[in-house]
Enzyme design. Structure first.
Site, PDB file in Angstrom:
ATOM      1  N   CYS A 142      -6.929  -3.280   3.489  1.00  0.00           N
ATOM      2  CA  CYS A 142      -6.726  -1.811   3.514  1.00  0.00           C
ATOM      3  C   CYS A 142      -7.416  -1.049   2.378  1.00  0.00           C
ATOM      4  CB  CYS A 142      -5.244  -1.445   3.563  1.00  0.00           C
ATOM      5  SG  CYS A 142      -5.019   0.350   3.687  1.00  0.00           S
ATOM      6  N   CYS A 199     -13.728  -0.522  24.434  1.00  0.00           N
ATOM      7  CA  CYS A 199     -13.163   0.790  24.804  1.00  0.00           C
ATOM      8  C   CYS A 199     -14.185   1.902  24.511  1.00  0.00           C
ATOM      9  CB  CYS A 199     -11.847   1.042  24.070  1.00  0.00           C
ATOM     10  SG  CYS A 199     -12.054   1.458  22.328  1.00  0.00           S
ATOM     11  N   ARG A 213      -3.787   1.113  20.335  1.00  0.00           N
ATOM     12  CA  ARG A 213      -3.222   2.131  19.435  1.00  0.00           C
ATOM     13  C   ARG A 213      -1.918   2.726  19.974  1.00  0.00           C
ATOM     14  NH1 ARG A 213      -1.049   4.576  16.339  1.00  0.00           N
ATOM     15  NH2 ARG A 213      -1.723   5.958  14.661  1.00  0.00           N
ATOM     16  N   ARG A 253      -2.480  -2.667  -7.354  1.00  0.00           N
ATOM     17  CA  ARG A 253      -1.910  -3.410  -6.239  1.00  0.00           C
ATOM     18  C   ARG A 253      -0.991  -4.531  -6.725  1.00  0.00           C
ATOM     19  NH1 ARG A 253      -2.705   0.451  -3.053  1.00  0.00           N
ATOM     20  NH2 ARG A 253      -3.787   0.137  -1.090  1.00  0.00           N
ATOM     21  N   CYS A 304     -11.856  -3.587  19.662  1.00  0.00           N
ATOM     22  CA  CYS A 304     -11.904  -4.390  20.903  1.00  0.00           C
ATOM     23  C   CYS A 304     -13.324  -4.577  21.414  1.00  0.00           C
ATOM     24  CB  CYS A 304     -11.032  -3.751  21.986  1.00  0.00           C
ATOM     25  SG  CYS A 304     -11.774  -2.295  22.765  1.00  0.00           S
ATOM     26  N   CYS A 361       0.867  -1.186   0.000  1.00  0.00           N
ATOM     27  CA  CYS A 361       0.000   0.000   0.000  1.00  0.00           C
ATOM     28  C   CYS A 361       0.902   1.233   0.000  1.00  0.00           C
ATOM     29  CB  CYS A 361      -0.881  -0.035   1.237  1.00  0.00           C
ATOM     30  SG  CYS A 361      -1.821   1.481   1.523  1.00  0.00           S
ATOM     31  N   HIS A 362       0.382   2.352  -0.512  1.00  0.00           N
ATOM     32  CA  HIS A 362       1.213   3.559  -0.530  1.00  0.00           C
ATOM     33  C   HIS A 362       1.555   4.048   0.873  1.00  0.00           C
ATOM     34  CE1 HIS A 362       0.315   3.459  -4.781  1.00  0.00           C
ATOM     35  NE2 HIS A 362       1.406   4.202  -4.904  1.00  0.00           N
ATOM     36  N   THR A 363       0.791   3.628   1.852  1.00  0.00           N
ATOM     37  CA  THR A 363       1.125   4.034   3.225  1.00  0.00           C
ATOM     38  C   THR A 363       2.413   3.341   3.696  1.00  0.00           C
ATOM     39  OG1 THR A 363      -1.217   4.383   3.604  1.00  0.00           O
ATOM     40  CG2 THR A 363       0.181   4.288   5.559  1.00  0.00           C
ATOM     41  N   HIS A 422       0.762  -4.065   5.776  1.00  0.00           N
ATOM     42  CA  HIS A 422      -0.501  -4.078   6.528  1.00  0.00           C
ATOM     43  C   HIS A 422      -1.701  -4.508   5.712  1.00  0.00           C
ATOM     44  CE1 HIS A 422      -0.359  -0.140   4.571  1.00  0.00           C
ATOM     45  NE2 HIS A 422      -1.673  -0.138   4.649  1.00  0.00           N
ATOM     46  N   GLU A 423      -1.486  -5.043   4.488  1.00  0.00           N
ATOM     47  CA  GLU A 423      -2.635  -5.435   3.650  1.00  0.00           C
ATOM     48  C   GLU A 423      -2.424  -6.907   3.278  1.00  0.00           C
ATOM     49  OE1 GLU A 423      -4.056  -2.327   0.782  1.00  0.00           O
ATOM     50  OE2 GLU A 423      -4.075  -3.956  -0.662  1.00  0.00           O
ATOM     51  N   CYS A 480     -10.327   2.481  17.434  1.00  0.00           N
ATOM     52  CA  CYS A 480     -10.334   1.733  18.692  1.00  0.00           C
ATOM     53  C   CYS A 480      -9.117   2.183  19.491  1.00  0.00           C
ATOM     54  CB  CYS A 480     -10.261   0.233  18.399  1.00  0.00           C
ATOM     55  SG  CYS A 480      -9.899  -0.779  19.852  1.00  0.00           S
ATOM     56  N   CYS A 516     -14.883   2.174  20.766  1.00  0.00           N
ATOM     57  CA  CYS A 516     -15.691   1.075  20.221  1.00  0.00           C
ATOM     58  C   CYS A 516     -17.135   1.164  20.693  1.00  0.00           C
ATOM     59  CB  CYS A 516     -15.097  -0.276  20.614  1.00  0.00           C
ATOM     60  SG  CYS A 516     -13.621  -0.698  19.672  1.00  0.00           S
TER      61      CYS A 516
HETATM   62  N1  LIG Z   1      -7.262   6.943   5.207  1.00  0.00           N
HETATM   63  C1  LIG Z   1      -6.976   5.670   5.086  1.00  0.00           C
HETATM   64  O1  LIG Z   1      -7.431   4.832   5.884  1.00  0.00           O
HETATM   65  C2  LIG Z   1      -6.109   5.206   3.976  1.00  0.00           C
HETATM   66  C3  LIG Z   1      -5.387   6.100   3.222  1.00  0.00           C
HETATM   67  N2  LIG Z   1      -4.598   5.676   2.188  1.00  0.00           N
HETATM   68  C4  LIG Z   1      -3.907   6.714   1.437  1.00  0.00           C
HETATM   69  O2  LIG Z   1      -4.665   6.970   0.274  1.00  0.00           O
HETATM   70  C5  LIG Z   1      -3.837   7.552  -0.730  1.00  0.00           C
HETATM   71  C6  LIG Z   1      -4.088   6.904  -2.067  1.00  0.00           C
HETATM   72  O3  LIG Z   1      -3.651   5.579  -2.073  1.00  0.00           O
HETATM   73  P1  LIG Z   1      -3.529   4.779  -3.464  1.00  0.00           P
HETATM   74  O4  LIG Z   1      -4.798   4.846  -4.237  1.00  0.00           O
HETATM   75  O5  LIG Z   1      -3.000   3.450  -3.139  1.00  0.00           O
HETATM   76  O6  LIG Z   1      -2.439   5.689  -4.188  1.00  0.00           O
HETATM   77  P2  LIG Z   1      -1.968   5.811  -5.698  1.00  0.00           P
HETATM   78  O7  LIG Z   1      -0.641   6.466  -5.678  1.00  0.00           O
HETATM   79  O8  LIG Z   1      -2.115   4.524  -6.411  1.00  0.00           O
HETATM   80  O9  LIG Z   1      -3.021   6.802  -6.357  1.00  0.00           O
HETATM   81  C7  LIG Z   1      -2.892   8.180  -6.323  1.00  0.00           C
HETATM   82  C8  LIG Z   1      -3.370   8.758  -7.665  1.00  0.00           C
HETATM   83  O10 LIG Z   1      -3.343  10.157  -7.552  1.00  0.00           O
HETATM   84  C9  LIG Z   1      -2.857  10.713  -8.761  1.00  0.00           C
HETATM   85  N3  LIG Z   1      -2.316  12.041  -8.455  1.00  0.00           N
HETATM   86  C10 LIG Z   1      -1.110  12.351  -7.894  1.00  0.00           C
HETATM   87  N4  LIG Z   1      -1.013  13.688  -7.730  1.00  0.00           N
HETATM   88  C11 LIG Z   1      -2.164  14.228  -8.188  1.00  0.00           C
HETATM   89  C12 LIG Z   1      -2.668  15.556  -8.268  1.00  0.00           C
HETATM   90  N5  LIG Z   1      -1.957  16.608  -7.845  1.00  0.00           N
HETATM   91  N6  LIG Z   1      -3.925  15.744  -8.786  1.00  0.00           N
HETATM   92  C13 LIG Z   1      -4.645  14.686  -9.218  1.00  0.00           C
HETATM   93  N7  LIG Z   1      -4.217  13.399  -9.178  1.00  0.00           N
HETATM   94  C14 LIG Z   1      -3.002  13.177  -8.652  1.00  0.00           C
HETATM   95  C15 LIG Z   1      -1.836   9.708  -9.263  1.00  0.00           C
HETATM   96  O11 LIG Z   1      -1.630   9.820 -10.664  1.00  0.00           O
HETATM   97  C16 LIG Z   1      -2.503   8.385  -8.857  1.00  0.00           C
HETATM   98  O12 LIG Z   1      -3.329   7.901  -9.894  1.00  0.00           O
HETATM   99  C17 LIG Z   1      -2.412   7.428  -0.187  1.00  0.00           C
HETATM  100  O13 LIG Z   1      -2.065   8.676   0.411  1.00  0.00           O
HETATM  101  C18 LIG Z   1      -2.529   6.374   0.902  1.00  0.00           C
HETATM  102  O14 LIG Z   1      -1.526   6.507   1.873  1.00  0.00           O
HETATM  103  C19 LIG Z   1      -4.541   4.359   1.820  1.00  0.00           C
HETATM  104  C20 LIG Z   1      -5.251   3.443   2.514  1.00  0.00           C
HETATM  105  C21 LIG Z   1      -6.033   3.762   3.686  1.00  0.00           C
HETATM  106  N1  LIG Z   2       1.367   7.354  11.279  1.00  0.00           N
HETATM  107  C1  LIG Z   2       0.729   8.104  10.266  1.00  0.00           C
HETATM  108  C2  LIG Z   2      -0.755   7.787  10.239  1.00  0.00           C
HETATM  109  C3  LIG Z   2      -1.165   7.552   8.864  1.00  0.00           C
HETATM  110  C4  LIG Z   2      -2.663   7.272   8.785  1.00  0.00           C
HETATM  111  O1  LIG Z   2      -3.445   8.182   8.841  1.00  0.00           O
HETATM  112  N2  LIG Z   2      -3.029   6.011   8.641  1.00  0.00           N
HETATM  113  C5  LIG Z   2      -4.394   5.643   8.372  1.00  0.00           C
HETATM  114  C6  LIG Z   2      -4.388   4.375   7.648  1.00  0.00           C
HETATM  115  S1  LIG Z   2      -3.518   4.495   6.160  1.00  0.00           S
HETATM  116  C7  LIG Z   2      -3.511   2.979   5.564  1.00  0.00           C
HETATM  117  O2  LIG Z   2      -2.958   2.688   4.572  1.00  0.00           O
HETATM  118  C8  LIG Z   2      -5.216   5.448   9.628  1.00  0.00           C
HETATM  119  O3  LIG Z   2      -5.987   4.530   9.780  1.00  0.00           O
HETATM  120  N3  LIG Z   2      -5.109   6.339  10.543  1.00  0.00           N
HETATM  121  C9  LIG Z   2      -5.751   6.243  11.824  1.00  0.00           C
HETATM  122  C10 LIG Z   2      -4.804   5.752  12.873  1.00  0.00           C
HETATM  123  O4  LIG Z   2      -5.255   5.473  13.974  1.00  0.00           O
HETATM  124  O5  LIG Z   2      -3.610   5.655  12.558  1.00  0.00           O
HETATM  125  C11 LIG Z   2       0.928   9.600  10.496  1.00  0.00           C
HETATM  126  O6  LIG Z   2       1.081   9.984  11.637  1.00  0.00           O
HETATM  127  O7  LIG Z   2       0.903  10.325   9.491  1.00  0.00           O
HETATM  128 ZN   LIG Z   3      -2.918   0.866   3.442  1.00  0.00          ZN
HETATM  129 ZN   LIG Z   4     -11.826  -0.561  21.163  1.00  0.00          ZN
END
Ligand SMILES: NC(=O)C1=CN([C@@H]2O[C@H](COP(=O)(O)OP(=O)(O)OC[C@H]3O[C@@H](n4cnc5c(N)ncnc54)[C@H](O)[C@@H]3O)[C@@H](O)[C@H]2O)C=CC1
Ligand SMILES: N[C@@H](CCC(=O)N[C@@H](CSC=O)C(=O)NCC(=O)O)C(=O)O
Ligand SMILES: [Zn+2]
Ligand SMILES: [Zn+2]
Length: 379
Positions: free
Chosen positions: A177, A102, A117, A372, A99, A47-49, A69-70, A113, A105
């Site tokens: 993820c 908490c 953490r 992916r 959990c 994953c990009h994270t 993590h995936e 949760c 949750c």
């Molecule tokens: N909040 C959460 O729980 C999660 C967050 N993430 C985050 O989500 C984000 C996306 O993940 P992926 O889809 O795997 O990434 P990815 O890199 O595959 O996709 C990003 C896309 O954005 C485009 N892009 C880059 N700069 C741009 C701009 N200025 N304007 C428009 N498009 C632009 C790229 O061409 C690419 O197609 C990452 O930051 C990742 O860390 C990922 C999983 C969970």
């Molecule tokens: N340690 C990072 C936190 C990055 C972040 O926000 N992670 C997401 C998941 S991204 C998955 O690919 C998330 O679930 N955040 C909630 C959490 O409890 O971490 C930073 O500090 O930037």
């Molecule tokens: Zn992820």
């Molecule tokens: Zn919990």
């Protein structure tokens, strides 16, 4: 061979330092303690994270560590007091724990949760605040409570979802993820209604899953925005109906979208991790009700900004972690949905490789064709 209660030596990709190639090492994985589960990881995706933390820009990044993590695997053994999974169960490790006890949750308001953490944020297990990974006695940090770039990992029992053993692990690892994050951002966080106009910034795995979720929710228009025009053809298969490349416009992208949508979109999603785009995603929302969801993870030190007037006039700024899904309860349901062909998973897998090729796999992630990469951990 009996492994229960023994230290297991296995292969893992170790990040010794930020941005330095991962090294496949023989690591020692200690047995699970009370409330812990040792998992044989069969498949993990990248994953990009993972790349973000590896880059050194994550304030919680600690080195040396085992990233990842995936993933999906099989429980090898469990520690004292673990009741909800047992050896042989098929599982998906969950970086977002659940959990059920908490304050978070029980609130009914969040999927976050609080139980483990504090430990997972500093790369250790909660029981003794130590790592279960070591190399010749030197501790190696955990990552996100999952560390799936190892053939065996130890997770907290609140961080593992038991799934239908009929599910192909080489596919459903993605339900750890990116895909749930995009679907859940639409279904749980934004709660997109039928007929809505949706804008998706960034058409990687997460953005495409947003589009898939928006289509399923009955959105009337799904506008995909990406700086790489090659992304559009594929995005159509996930529900994107229109495409905009900001580089092809002189006006700010938010203005382009407002003009195209009679005042703005109902919902927007930032799936990149770029704070300027986060602003544009908010400002392309319709006055009075438009909601923007931040999904992308931005680097340490980055901050979002907009004129407060944007919020005073009714736009709503939200964020989502793991798409708001409660992990242990809802990941098994997502697996069932996949088995019933109600959600896509296979379509997000563009490459299959092995653990030994992990550095090449990370290189591939910067290639526009790649969504992916799934690693087979035992080939
Ligand atoms: N909040 C959460 O729980 C999660 C967050 N993430 C985050 O989500 C984000 C996306 O993940 P992926 O889809 O795997 O990434 P990815 O890199 O595959 O996709 C990003 C896309 O954005 C485009 N892009 C880059 N700069 C741009 C701009 N200025 N304007 C428009 N498009 C632009 C790229 O061409 C690419 O197609 C990452 O930051 C990742 O860390 C990922 C999983 C969970
Ligand atoms: N340690 C990072 C936190 C990055 C972040 O926000 N992670 C997401 C998941 S991204 C998955 O690919 C998330 O679930 N955040 C909630 C959490 O409890 O971490 C930073 O500090 O930037
Ligand atoms: Zn992820
Ligand atoms: Zn919990």
């Amino acid at each position: 061979m009996v492994t229960q209660g023994q230290v297991i030596t296995c292969k893992a990709a170790v990040a010794w330092e930020p941005n330095k190639s991962l090294v496949i090492e023989d690591v020692q994985v200690a047995p699970p303690q009370a409330g812990e589960v040792r998992v044989k990881v069969l498949y993990t995706a990248l994953c990009h994270t993972d790349a973000y933390t590896w880059s050194g820009k994550d304030p919680e990044g600690l080195f040396p560590c085992v990233l990842g993590h995936e993933a999906a695997g099989i429980v090898e053994s469990v520690g004292e007091g673990v009741t909800e999974v047992q050896a042989g169960d098929h599982v998906i490790p969950c970086y977002q724990a659940e959990c059920r006890e908490c304050k978070f949750c029980k609130s009914g308001k969040t999927n976050l949760c609080g139980k483990v953490r504090a430990a997972t944020g500093v790369g250790v297990m909660m029981n003794d605040r130590k790592s279960r990974f070591s190399i010749n006695g030197k501790p190696i940090y955990h990552f996100m409570g999952t560390s799936t770039f190892s053939q065996y990992t130890v997770v907290h029992d609140v961080s593992v979802a038991k799934i239908d053993p009929a599910a192909p692990l080489e596919k459903v690892c993605l339900l750890g993820c990116g895909v749930p994050t995009g679907l859940g951002a639409v279904w749980n966080t934004a709660k997109v209604e039928p007929g809505s106009i949706v804008a998706v910034f960034g058409l990687g795995t997460v953005g495409l899953a947003v589009a898939e979720g928006a289509k399923a929710a009955g959105a009337s228009r799904i506008i995909g925005i990406d700086i790489d025009s090659k992304k559009f053809d594929r995005a159509k298969n996930f529900g994107v109906t229109e495409f905009i490349n900001p580089k092809e416009h002189e006006k700010p992208i938010q203005q382009v979208i407002v003009d195209l949508t009679d005042g703005g979109v109902d919902y927007s999603f930032e799936c990149i991790g770029n704070v300027s785009v986060m602003r544009a995603a908010l400002e392309c929302c319709h006055k009075g009700w438009g909601t923007s969801v931040i999904v992308g993870v931005a680097a340490s030190g980055q901050e979002i900004s907009t004129r407060p007037f944007q919020l005073v006039t009714g736009r709503v700024w939200k964020g989502t972690a793991f798409g708001g899904f409660k992990s242990r309860s809802q990941v098994p349901t997502l697996v069932d949905k996949y088995l019933k062909k109600e959600i896509k998973v296979d379509e997000y897998i563009t490459h299959n490789m092995t653990l030994t090729d992990i550095n090449k796999a990370f290189d591939l992630m910067h290639d526009g064709e790649c969504l992916r990469v799934v690693l087979d951990m035992f080939v």
